[in-house]
Enzyme design. Structure first.
Site, PDB file in Angstrom:
ATOM      1  CG  PHE A   1      -1.839   0.998   1.254  1.00 24.16           C
ATOM      2  CD1 PHE A   1      -3.024   0.822   0.703  1.00 24.16           C
ATOM      3  CD2 PHE A   1      -1.847   2.366   1.961  1.00 24.16           C
ATOM      4  CE1 PHE A   1      -4.009   1.847   0.448  1.00 24.16           C
ATOM      5  CE2 PHE A   1      -2.968   3.160   1.672  1.00 24.16           C
ATOM      6  CZ  PHE A   1      -3.980   2.932   1.004  1.00 24.16           C
TER       7      PHE A   1
ATOM      8  CG  ASP B   1      -0.209  -1.720   7.357  1.00 22.80           C
ATOM      9  OD1 ASP B   1      -1.317  -1.936   7.672  1.00 22.80           O
ATOM     10  OD2 ASP B   1       0.052  -0.544   6.946  1.00 22.80           O
TER      11      ASP B   1
ATOM     12  CE1 TYR C   1      -9.617   2.864   5.742  1.00 21.86           C
ATOM     13  CE2 TYR C   1      -8.988   4.326   7.781  1.00 21.86           C
ATOM     14  CZ  TYR C   1      -8.695   3.714   6.483  1.00 21.86           C
ATOM     15  OH  TYR C   1      -7.531   4.116   5.953  1.00 21.86           O
ATOM     16  CE  LYS C   2      -8.012  -0.217   4.618  1.00 23.15           C
ATOM     17  NZ  LYS C   2      -6.692  -0.038   4.434  1.00 23.15           N
TER      18      LYS C   2
ATOM     19  NE  ARG D   1      -9.262  -3.525  -2.841  1.00 22.80           N
ATOM     20  CZ  ARG D   1      -9.024  -2.578  -1.902  1.00 22.80           C
ATOM     21  NH1 ARG D   1      -7.844  -3.076  -1.142  1.00 22.80           N
ATOM     22  NH2 ARG D   1      -9.435  -1.620  -1.561  1.00 22.80           N
TER      23      ARG D   1
HETATM   24  C1  LIG Z   1      -5.880   1.144   4.226  1.00 28.16           C
HETATM   25  C2  LIG Z   1      -4.332   1.231   4.476  1.00 28.16           C
HETATM   26  C3  LIG Z   1      -3.743   2.313   4.961  1.00 28.16           C
HETATM   27  C4  LIG Z   1      -4.421   3.466   5.270  1.00 28.16           C
HETATM   28  O1  LIG Z   1      -3.658   4.445   5.861  1.00 28.16           O
HETATM   29  P1  LIG Z   1      -4.415   5.724   6.251  1.00 28.16           P
HETATM   30  O2  LIG Z   1      -3.516   6.292   7.023  1.00 28.16           O
HETATM   31  O3  LIG Z   1      -5.591   5.057   7.438  1.00 28.16           O
HETATM   32  O4  LIG Z   1      -5.168   6.447   5.348  1.00 28.16           O
HETATM   33  C5  LIG Z   1      -2.491   1.873   5.119  1.00 28.16           C
HETATM   34  N1  LIG Z   1      -1.934   0.844   4.957  1.00 28.16           N
HETATM   35  C6  LIG Z   1      -2.372  -0.124   4.381  1.00 28.16           C
HETATM   36  C7  LIG Z   1      -1.717  -1.590   4.023  1.00 28.16           C
HETATM   37  C8  LIG Z   1      -3.676  -0.197   3.966  1.00 28.16           C
HETATM   38  O5  LIG Z   1      -4.192  -1.236   3.477  1.00 28.16           O
END
Ligand SMILES: *Cc1c(COP(=O)(O)O)cnc(C)c1O
Length: 413
Positions: free
Chosen positions: A131, A200, A225-226, A372
């Site tokens: 990400f 992460d 939020y996921k 996805r």
């Molecule tokens: C969704 C996601 C993020 C999101 O980071 P935010 O700081 O909340 O925007 C970060 N890393 C991964 C791997 C994600 O899937």
């Protein structure tokens, strides 16, 4: 290998729902009629418990209690309390997790702190295709700390862990492909080389079992939020293994990470334990929403949740193999290496996904060619999987995706 009955018909999918021990969990969510929601990996659905709790928080605690609610409504200890609830889902002790800030900000805090724990080493290793924010933050930390951030192909990561490496920073479940890293194995390898590991858990927490303590993990971050369903922009969480807490120096020295925030003294005095990861005032309303949302996991056995998630993704892959042509599979076929999502590839992926969404099947698109589909096992049904593939088949057969309105890219995909 176990062989599953070939669930080709709608009736067979319905039977899987009938036999599903988690089927009743769907009632814990408010899902709009006519929608098949396969994007809980991006924004979790709304748990039924959230709106009444928010109404009370707004009207009573804020409206009537006013500032008294920091004490009287137990707002102040919420980052630790909600962190403790998340800890149970990721295999950590309650006092190893706090809920605060965003994943990006928590990554920053943790990477700087971890780098400081390895003063002789200047290398952070990450992975290509992670990400983006993870790599961006790591490279920002490297710039700031006179270190280097090296992003490698996934398969090259283990062999690159040597005595020059301070931190291995990886996302446990890849956001695009759903591929799962061997958390225990990589952590062991890193420790053998004297390196620390940051995991992460954005696509892990609430999606599948995770055993941070069992893997001897050092640090972890993840978002609310996921799969945790905390609502848009919900606070993230950060985990620091108990053994590292007393030594840890994170760079954002705010008053909530102070040992005595309400002493209002000039000098910074670092808070004991996990509290030192806090920075400033919590996003209290969002934290309350997340706390209420986590009730959807009450009594849920994460092993059973994983079993259902695997069955859902297996069914989706099986049906796409059977019913569709012209798509690639970007996710591992082996369920053991796959998180709770399945990604298909198609050159017209964006338009196809827009056509699907218009028909009520909500997944998302990730550039350049990925469709996805996330399968949040608390609320996705087996018949949803069947209907989603049938809808996708129809979108292809009728060429519905070719309509000009589906070609226009929106700001958020
Ligand atoms: C969704 C996601 C993020 C999101 O980071 P935010 O700081 O909340 O925007 C970060 N890393 C991964 C791997 C994600 O899937």
């Amino acid at each position: 290998m176990t062989t599953r009955p070939k669930p080709v018909t709608h009736e067979e999918a319905a039977k899987l729902d009938g036999d599903d021990p988690l089927a009743s969990c769907r009632d814990r969510f408010l899902l709009p009629p006519g929608v098949i929601y396969l994007d809980g990996n991006s924004l979790g659905a709304l748990p039924r418990s959230v709106a009444p709790r928010m109404q009370r928080a707004i009207e009573q605690e804020w409206g009537v209690g006013l500032i008294r609610s920091w004490n009287d409504a137990d707002w102040y200890p919420a980052p630790q309390r909600v962190g403790g609830r998340i800890a149970a889902l990721v295999g950590a002790a309650a006092d190893e997790v706090v809920c605060a800030d965003s994943t990006s900000v928590n990554l920053f805090k943790v990477l700087v702190a971890a780098l400081r724990m390895r003063p002789g080493r200047r290398r952070i290793i990450g992975e290509l295709g992670d990400f983006p924010t993870d790599g961006y933050v790591a490279s920002g930390v490297a710039e700031l700390m006179s270190a280097e951030f090296v992003a490698l192909e996934t398969d090259a990561v283990p062999d690159a862990i040597d005595e020059r490496v301070a931190i291995v920073s990886l996302t446990h479940v890849n956001y695009k492909t759903g591929r799962v890293h061997d958390m225990a194995g990589i952590t062991r390898r890193a420790h053998a080389a004297g390196a620390l590991v940051v995991w992460d858990l954005c696509h892990t927490a609430g999606a599948m079992p995770c055993d941070l303590n069992g893997c001897d993990a050092d640090f972890a971050v993840g978002c609310g939020y996921k799969y945790l369903n905390g609502g848009p922009g919900a606070p993230a969480f950060v985990y620091v293994a108990k053994r590292h807490q007393s030594e840890l120096r994170q760079p954002l020295k705010g008053w909530h990470g102070h040992a005595r925030p309400f002493a209002f003294v000039d000098g910074y005095e670092i808070a004991p334990g996990i509290d030192r990861m806090l920075v400033g005032t919590a996003s209290q309303l969002s934290l309350i929403a997340l706390e209420a949302a986590l009730e959807a996991f009450d009594g849920v056995d994460m092993v059973a949740l994983r079993r259902k998630s695997v069955a859902l993704t297996d069914l989706f892959i099986r049906l796409t193999d059977q019913e569709l042509a012209g798509f690639g599979l970007a996710s591992p076929r082996d369920a053991a290496q796959r998180g709770s999502q399945v990604s298909l590839t198609h050159a017209q992926g964006y338009a196809i996904m827009q056509a699907l969404i218009e028909r009520g099947v909500i997944g998302d698109y990730r550039a350049p060619d990925i469709l996805r589909f996330g399968f949040a096992a608390l609320y996705v049904k087996f018949v949803d999987v069947w209907n989603a593939v049938a809808t996708l088949k129809d979108v292809m057969a009728t060429k519905a995706w070719m309509a000009p309105r589906f070609q226009q890219r929106k700001a958020v995909t």
